[in-house]
Write a protein that holds these residues in place. Structure first.
Motif, PDB file in Angstrom:
ATOM      1  N   ARG A 182       0.826  -1.208   0.000  1.00  0.00           N
ATOM      2  CA  ARG A 182       0.000   0.000   0.000  1.00  0.00           C
ATOM      3  C   ARG A 182       0.862   1.260   0.000  1.00  0.00           C
ATOM      4  O   ARG A 182       0.534   2.246  -0.659  1.00  0.00           O
ATOM      5  N   VAL A 206       1.862   2.265  -3.357  1.00  0.00           N
ATOM      6  CA  VAL A 206       0.786   2.937  -4.096  1.00  0.00           C
ATOM      7  C   VAL A 206       0.638   4.380  -3.631  1.00  0.00           C
ATOM      8  O   VAL A 206       0.455   5.292  -4.440  1.00  0.00           O
ATOM      9  N   VAL A 210      -1.219   7.422  -8.709  1.00  0.00           N
ATOM     10  CA  VAL A 210      -1.690   6.052  -8.937  1.00  0.00           C
ATOM     11  C   VAL A 210      -1.574   5.645 -10.400  1.00  0.00           C
ATOM     12  O   VAL A 210      -1.176   4.520 -10.716  1.00  0.00           O
ATOM     13  N   SER A 222       1.775   4.388 -11.305  1.00  0.00           N
ATOM     14  CA  SER A 222       2.272   3.205 -10.588  1.00  0.00           C
ATOM     15  C   SER A 222       1.197   2.116 -10.618  1.00  0.00           C
ATOM     16  O   SER A 222       0.848   1.546  -9.586  1.00  0.00           O
ATOM     17  N   TRP A 223       0.680   1.869 -11.806  1.00  0.00           N
ATOM     18  CA  TRP A 223      -0.462   0.974 -11.971  1.00  0.00           C
ATOM     19  C   TRP A 223      -0.155  -0.450 -11.523  1.00  0.00           C
ATOM     20  O   TRP A 223      -0.977  -1.103 -10.883  1.00  0.00           O
ATOM     21  N   LEU A 232      -0.330  -0.797  -7.860  1.00  0.00           N
ATOM     22  CA  LEU A 232      -1.719  -0.844  -7.421  1.00  0.00           C
ATOM     23  C   LEU A 232      -2.293  -2.247  -7.593  1.00  0.00           C
ATOM     24  O   LEU A 232      -2.941  -2.786  -6.684  1.00  0.00           O
ATOM     25  N   TYR A 289      -0.979  -4.670  -4.989  1.00  0.00           N
ATOM     26  CA  TYR A 289      -1.611  -4.437  -3.693  1.00  0.00           C
ATOM     27  C   TYR A 289      -3.023  -5.020  -3.651  1.00  0.00           C
ATOM     28  O   TYR A 289      -3.393  -5.748  -2.715  1.00  0.00           O
ATOM     29  N   LEU A 290      -3.802  -4.736  -4.683  1.00  0.00           N
ATOM     30  CA  LEU A 290      -5.185  -5.208  -4.706  1.00  0.00           C
ATOM     31  C   LEU A 290      -5.252  -6.733  -4.776  1.00  0.00           C
ATOM     32  O   LEU A 290      -6.091  -7.363  -4.129  1.00  0.00           O
ATOM     33  N   LEU A 337     -11.190   3.715  -4.334  1.00  0.00           N
ATOM     34  CA  LEU A 337      -9.961   4.477  -4.144  1.00  0.00           C
ATOM     35  C   LEU A 337     -10.250   5.923  -4.536  1.00  0.00           C
ATOM     36  O   LEU A 337     -10.657   6.198  -5.670  1.00  0.00           O
ATOM     37  N   ASN A 396      -3.931  12.828  -8.832  1.00  0.00           N
ATOM     38  CA  ASN A 396      -4.068  11.372  -8.869  1.00  0.00           C
ATOM     39  C   ASN A 396      -3.293  10.667  -7.758  1.00  0.00           C
ATOM     40  O   ASN A 396      -2.894   9.506  -7.899  1.00  0.00           O
ATOM     41  N   LEU A 452      -3.386   9.020  -4.028  1.00  0.00           N
ATOM     42  CA  LEU A 452      -4.395   8.346  -3.209  1.00  0.00           C
ATOM     43  C   LEU A 452      -4.641   9.133  -1.927  1.00  0.00           C
ATOM     44  O   LEU A 452      -3.720   9.402  -1.165  1.00  0.00           O
ATOM     45  N   ASP A 469      -8.401   4.955   0.741  1.00  0.00           N
ATOM     46  CA  ASP A 469      -8.717   3.617   0.236  1.00  0.00           C
ATOM     47  C   ASP A 469      -9.846   3.121   1.118  1.00  0.00           C
ATOM     48  O   ASP A 469      -9.622   2.724   2.262  1.00  0.00           O
TER      49      ASP A 469
END
Length: 231
Positions: free
Chosen positions: A101, A104, A109, A112-113, A116, A119-120, A135, A141, A143, A146
């Motif tokens: 996290r 991210v 975001v 740094s896809w 992400l 993490y998900l 999010l 953009n 975060l 969350d």
């Protein structure tokens, strides 16, 4: 094998020493899945042979991912697991999620896809119920929140447009990324997924709140509605 006082026998101590040496010399990749869990449990319950317990846990939860994601009560139902050993597993999982996290949170975001997605996937791919999260991003953009919006049954979770948009207004969000998981394993969006997403997109447009994507996480991958041309 343990002696009658519950202490690890000489052979057991030697086995743990060999695992420790493999870890020190070659890193975690040198250990099998059950050996990783075995050694972790040994730190929590040092007077017991933890190899059979480690193998039982991996069987019960279909591997390390499922074990780490399992809730406290589910792990507690496995014979031999007490609060101390469960806490050892959950603290490792929490540490992993915190690390991912932070990756991210530290960068925009959209830049740094992959971080992400990592993490998900770690957080949601192995869940036994559908979980909805949103999010919230600022104008750069980054975060800002969350948010876990709720859990559903094994095959559905409600996403309410009004709640999503109201929360975005409360937080001053400039953009959103919707996320939920499919416990079935397939990340393909359902007709309901597409319909609800489009309702949120339209509601957001009226308030200048963008919906960048709706990501669906499955055990065997992920799906991006943006990439599929569904937004």
């Amino acid at each position: 094998m343990a002696d009658i006082e519950g202490k690890v026998s000489h052979d057991g101590a030697g086995h743990r020493a060999r695992l420790r040496q493999k870890l020190a010399n070659s890193g975690g990749d040198a250990l099998h899945d059950h050996e990783l869990i075995e050694y972790l449990l040994a730190l929590a319950i040092p007077r017991r042979d933890t190899k059979p317990l480690a193998k039982a846990l991996l069987r019960e939860f279909n591997g390390i991912g499922g074990l780490m994601a399992a809730d406290w009560q589910a792990i507690a139902r496995v014979p031999g697991m007490g609060d101390t050993s469960i806490a050892a597993i959950k603290i490792v999982h929490a540490t992993l999620l915190r690390m991912l996290r932070n990756e991210v949170a530290e960068r925009p975001v959209l830049a740094s896809w992959q971080a992400l997605l990592d993490y998900l996937r770690a957080d949601m791919a192995y869940l036994g119920v559908e979980r909805v999260r949103v999010l919230h991003l600022n104008s750069r953009n980054m975060l800002i929140r969350d948010e876990h919006m709720g859990d559903g049954s094994i095959d559905q979770a409600a996403i309410y447009t009004r709640e999503v948009i109201r929360r975005a207004i409360d937080l001053g969000s400039a953009a959103l990324i919707l996320v939920h998981n499919h416990p079935s394993g397939s990340p393909e969006p359902s007709r309901q997924d597409i319909e609800v997403t489009r309702q949120i997109v339209e509601a957001g447009k009226r308030l200048n709140i963008s919906v960048h994507d709706h990501i669906i996480i499955g055990l065997h991958g992920h799906s991006s509605m943006r990439a599929k041309g569904l937004l």
